[in-house]
Design an enzyme around this catalytic site. Structure first.
Site, mmCIF file in Angstrom:
data_model
loop_
_atom_site.group_PDB
_atom_site.id
_atom_site.type_symbol
_atom_site.label_atom_id
_atom_site.label_comp_id
_atom_site.label_asym_id
_atom_site.label_seq_id
_atom_site.Cartn_x
_atom_site.Cartn_y
_atom_site.Cartn_z
ATOM 1 N N HIS A 1 -9.324 6.501 2.956
ATOM 2 C CA HIS A 1 -9.735 6.710 4.340
ATOM 3 C C HIS A 1 -10.962 7.611 4.493
ATOM 4 O O HIS A 1 -10.959 8.568 5.280
ATOM 5 C CB HIS A 1 -8.554 7.211 5.187
ATOM 6 C CG HIS A 1 -8.445 6.515 6.505
ATOM 7 N ND1 HIS A 1 -8.859 7.093 7.685
ATOM 8 C CD2 HIS A 1 -8.016 5.280 6.825
ATOM 9 C CE1 HIS A 1 -8.666 6.246 8.672
ATOM 10 N NE2 HIS A 1 -8.161 5.130 8.181
ATOM 11 N N ASP B 1 -5.231 3.818 0.232
ATOM 12 C CA ASP B 1 -6.369 4.008 1.144
ATOM 13 C C ASP B 1 -6.821 5.467 1.120
ATOM 14 O O ASP B 1 -6.051 6.358 1.494
ATOM 15 C CB ASP B 1 -5.927 3.605 2.566
ATOM 16 C CG ASP B 1 -7.098 3.432 3.525
ATOM 17 O OD1 ASP B 1 -8.204 3.922 3.216
ATOM 18 O OD2 ASP B 1 -6.899 2.800 4.582
ATOM 19 N N GLU C 1 -9.109 2.024 -1.546
ATOM 20 C CA GLU C 1 -9.840 1.622 -0.340
ATOM 21 C C GLU C 1 -10.613 2.795 0.260
ATOM 22 O O GLU C 1 -10.125 3.934 0.241
ATOM 23 C CB GLU C 1 -8.798 1.121 0.667
ATOM 24 C CG GLU C 1 -9.346 0.823 2.039
ATOM 25 C CD GLU C 1 -8.242 0.349 2.976
ATOM 26 O OE1 GLU C 1 -7.159 -0.026 2.510
ATOM 27 O OE2 GLU C 1 -8.474 0.372 4.185
ATOM 28 N N ARG D 1 0.867 -1.165 0.000
ATOM 29 C CA ARG D 1 0.000 0.000 0.000
ATOM 30 C C ARG D 1 0.910 1.223 0.000
ATOM 31 O O ARG D 1 1.913 1.236 0.721
ATOM 32 C CB ARG D 1 -0.836 -0.028 1.275
ATOM 33 C CG ARG D 1 -1.879 1.046 1.370
ATOM 34 C CD ARG D 1 -2.584 0.991 2.709
ATOM 35 N NE ARG D 1 -1.996 1.942 3.633
ATOM 36 C CZ ARG D 1 -2.644 2.467 4.685
ATOM 37 N NH1 ARG D 1 -3.895 2.104 4.943
ATOM 38 N NH2 ARG D 1 -2.042 3.319 5.479
ATOM 39 N N ARG E 1 -13.365 -5.545 3.187
ATOM 40 C CA ARG E 1 -12.233 -5.142 4.028
ATOM 41 C C ARG E 1 -12.393 -5.494 5.499
ATOM 42 O O ARG E 1 -11.577 -5.080 6.338
ATOM 43 C CB ARG E 1 -12.070 -3.612 3.925
ATOM 44 C CG ARG E 1 -11.377 -3.146 2.709
ATOM 45 C CD ARG E 1 -9.911 -3.503 2.741
ATOM 46 N NE ARG E 1 -9.135 -2.671 3.649
ATOM 47 C CZ ARG E 1 -8.114 -3.102 4.372
ATOM 48 N NH1 ARG E 1 -7.739 -4.361 4.348
ATOM 49 N NH2 ARG E 1 -7.459 -2.277 5.143
ATOM 50 N N GLU F 1 -4.079 -7.729 4.577
ATOM 51 C CA GLU F 1 -3.240 -6.651 5.099
ATOM 52 C C GLU F 1 -2.406 -7.194 6.263
ATOM 53 O O GLU F 1 -2.914 -7.908 7.125
ATOM 54 C CB GLU F 1 -4.132 -5.503 5.582
ATOM 55 C CG GLU F 1 -3.381 -4.290 6.082
ATOM 56 C CD GLU F 1 -4.336 -3.174 6.514
ATOM 57 O OE1 GLU F 1 -5.471 -3.479 6.905
ATOM 58 O OE2 GLU F 1 -3.935 -1.999 6.435
ATOM 59 N N TYR G 1 -3.085 11.021 7.530
ATOM 60 C CA TYR G 1 -3.322 9.590 7.648
ATOM 61 C C TYR G 1 -2.376 8.780 6.751
ATOM 62 O O TYR G 1 -2.174 9.114 5.590
ATOM 63 C CB TYR G 1 -4.782 9.230 7.261
ATOM 64 C CG TYR G 1 -4.896 7.731 7.206
ATOM 65 C CD1 TYR G 1 -4.940 7.004 8.387
ATOM 66 C CD2 TYR G 1 -4.795 7.050 5.995
ATOM 67 C CE1 TYR G 1 -4.907 5.627 8.360
ATOM 68 C CE2 TYR G 1 -4.775 5.666 5.965
ATOM 69 C CZ TYR G 1 -4.833 4.960 7.149
ATOM 70 O OH TYR G 1 -4.773 3.606 7.125
ATOM 71 N N GLU H 1 -13.602 -1.755 6.503
ATOM 72 C CA GLU H 1 -12.877 -1.995 7.763
ATOM 73 C C GLU H 1 -13.669 -1.520 8.977
ATOM 74 O O GLU H 1 -13.457 -2.029 10.071
ATOM 75 C CB GLU H 1 -11.480 -1.357 7.731
ATOM 76 C CG GLU H 1 -11.478 0.153 7.790
ATOM 77 C CD GLU H 1 -10.090 0.755 7.619
ATOM 78 O OE1 GLU H 1 -9.277 0.198 6.864
ATOM 79 O OE2 GLU H 1 -9.824 1.791 8.239
ATOM 80 N N TRP I 1 -11.979 11.423 9.401
ATOM 81 C CA TRP I 1 -10.547 11.104 9.529
ATOM 82 C C TRP I 1 -10.232 9.818 8.760
ATOM 83 O O TRP I 1 -10.974 8.877 8.807
ATOM 84 C CB TRP I 1 -10.122 10.906 10.994
ATOM 85 C CG TRP I 1 -8.677 10.498 11.058
ATOM 86 C CD1 TRP I 1 -7.593 11.294 10.851
ATOM 87 C CD2 TRP I 1 -8.171 9.185 11.322
ATOM 88 N NE1 TRP I 1 -6.431 10.567 10.964
ATOM 89 C CE2 TRP I 1 -6.770 9.252 11.238
ATOM 90 C CE3 TRP I 1 -8.763 7.934 11.578
ATOM 91 C CZ2 TRP I 1 -5.931 8.145 11.424
ATOM 92 C CZ3 TRP I 1 -7.952 6.845 11.775
ATOM 93 C CH2 TRP I 1 -6.535 6.942 11.705
HETATM 94 O O1 EZ4 Z 1 -7.085 3.608 10.225
HETATM 95 O O2 EZ4 Z 1 -6.679 0.486 11.872
HETATM 96 O O3 EZ4 Z 1 -6.383 0.243 6.149
HETATM 97 N N1 EZ4 Z 1 -6.064 0.466 7.283
HETATM 98 C C1 EZ4 Z 1 -6.535 1.482 7.994
HETATM 99 C C2 EZ4 Z 1 -6.056 1.569 9.425
HETATM 100 C C3 EZ4 Z 1 -7.095 2.208 10.330
HETATM 101 C C4 EZ4 Z 1 -6.810 1.860 11.771
HETATM 102 C C5 EZ4 Z 1 -7.913 2.353 12.689
HETATM 103 O O4 EZ4 Z 1 -7.822 1.753 13.923
HETATM 104 O O5 EZ4 Z 1 -7.316 2.264 7.504
HETATM 105 O O6 EZ4 Z 1 -4.851 2.288 9.472
HETATM 106 CO CO CO Z 2 -8.127 1.473 5.680
#
Ligand code: EZ4
Ligand code: CO
Length: 408
Positions: free
Chosen positions: A218, A216, A242, A147, A289, A345, A159, A268, A408
């Site tokens: 996010h 990602d 992602e 990633r 995920r 992952e 992030y 996730e 976030w």
């Molecule tokens: O932000 O596990 O793809 N992985 C992620 C992680 C999440 C954290 C949150 O607890 O997005 O880094």
């Molecule tokens: Co993620």
């Protein structure tokens, strides 16, 4: 065979973890992961106050019945706290069943469908040269997929980018920080959308066409912004994009899907099959995920993957360091056994974490294997766990440059 004892163990070897430890009347011990990053004590309380009393004296063999008892019997269904608690019970009972049978859990799930689970690691850098270093480090460790996340010009710590000050000790990304309040990050989606394609272009030029590359988003884009990013990444053969949008609104993915062929991975933070219902039946995603730990355990995630298989959707289970080695092992048993495995992952846990959780899973030539130890193949060292006391830690929060709260 009854459950005689149920203990909730909160420990903090490098980071916080919540583990449920069940002991049967025959003296068999099983463990399950209940870690919910930044909200750990809510799950510990849910287990201690409302689940442990129901477990004592229950038949330890009846995994499906216990799952339904906790899910339907609680009346208040779903949600990350409830489903992490149910997951911990479920995984601990699979661990016990495997130990009783003298078989690794994957054998109980139908046996191996592959020799190992392809893993991807987190390469990151504040800029492109630092990202290249991180990719090279991952390749040297044996990773065959990565990633990639970088800083965005004009923004500070964001992030997915490892803290460069940790380099040399442990160059992994750990977003939760031990502090009384969450840290605050700043975000600008337009700057991000301009920057990411340049990162992918640079990485493809340097590392060639073969290496699977993931990214990602996010949960930060609108459906239209996600469509723009997906389209702009099409030339770089991305393995997946992602969490491009906050996917509570599953229908929003129709817009993204109709505009780009970049593969999409979501889930996730999902906790039941209902979070995926539209995404799966309308084939709006390519990868599920979820983590075993946050989706009600092996029992529930196996069912989600069987549902997804009908639509040619594969697994890409969540495996950050906030999934404990117990949760990671549970994922690996599913990865090995299900037909529609995609990728796993995998961020290595710290030495302190591995002192508390003694693992037997292996990572060789880019592939993970849960091992053939009976049960999950992970043991909790209770004495070592007691040395690491819980301390409050939070995930960061995110604001736009004008101060508006953002995802976030
Ligand atoms: O932000 O596990 O793809 N992985 C992620 C992680 C999440 C954290 C949150 O607890 O997005 O880094
Ligand atoms: Co993620």
């Amino acid at each position: 065979m009854k459950i005689d004892k149920a203990e909730v163990i909160v420990t903090s070897p490098g980071r916080n973890f919540v583990t449920l430890r069940l002991t049967t009347s025959d003296g068999v011990v099983g463990i399950g992961d209940a870690t919910l990053n930044g909200r750990e004590l809510a799950v510990a309380a849910y287990l201690n106050e409302h689940v442990v009393p129901l477990l004592i004296g229950r038949e330890a063999n009846n995994i499906e019945d216990t799952w339904q008892y906790l899910y339907r019997g609680g009346y208040w269904r779903r949600g990350p706290v409830t489903m992490a608690a149910i997951a911990a019970v479920d995984v601990a009972l699979w661990d016990i069943k495997g130990k009783l049978a003298g078989l690794p859990v994957y054998q109980l799930l139908g046996g191996a469908s592959r020799t190992g689970a392809l893993a991807y690691g987190h390469a990151s850098g504040s800029d492109i040269p630092a990202l290249f270093d991180s990719i090279n480090e991952h390749l040297a460790l044996g990773y065959r997929a990565v990633r990639i996340q970088t800083g965005v010009p004009g923004l500070g710590q964001i992030y997915g980018v490892a803290d460069a000050t940790k380099k040399g000790t442990r160059y992994d990304y750990e977003p939760a920080q031990r502090s009384a309040l969450p840290s605050e990050e700043t975000w600008d989606t337009r700057a991000y959308l301009r920057h990411v394609p340049t990162v992918f272009e640079a990485v493809r030029n340097e590392f060639g066409p073969e290496l699977p590359l993931l990214h990602d988003g996010h949960h930060r884009m609108t459906p239209n912004q996600a469509a723009i990013l997906g389209k702009s990444l099409e030339p770089y053969d991305v393995f997946w994009l992602e969490d491009c949008t906050p996917a509570e609104n599953q229908e929003a993915l129709r817009r993204v899907r109709s505009q780009t062929t970049t593969p999409l991975a979501i889930g996730e933070i999902f906790n039941t099959v209902y979070d995926y219902q539209t995404l799966i039946t309308e084939q709006l995603i390519d990868y599920v995920r979820s983590a075993v730990t946050h989706t009600g355990g092996i029992t529930a995630l196996k069912k989600i993957m069987e549902f997804a298989a009908i639509y040619q959707i594969k697994s890409g289970f969540h495996g950050p360091t906030d999934i404990s080695p117990v949760g990671m092992a549970a994922a690996l048993h599913l990865d090995l056994s299900i037909h529609n495995f995609g990728i796993q992952e995998y961020m290595r846990h710290s030495p302190e974490t591995l002192e508390v959780f003694q693992t037997s899973y292996t990572f060789e030539n880019g592939l993970l294997h849960p091992s053939d130890a009976p049960g999950l193949g992970v043991e909790l060292n209770v004495e070592a766990a007691a040395k690491f006391e819980y301390s409050t830690a939070y995930l960061p929060v995110n604001r736009l440059t004008d101060g508006t709260m953002h995802d976030w």
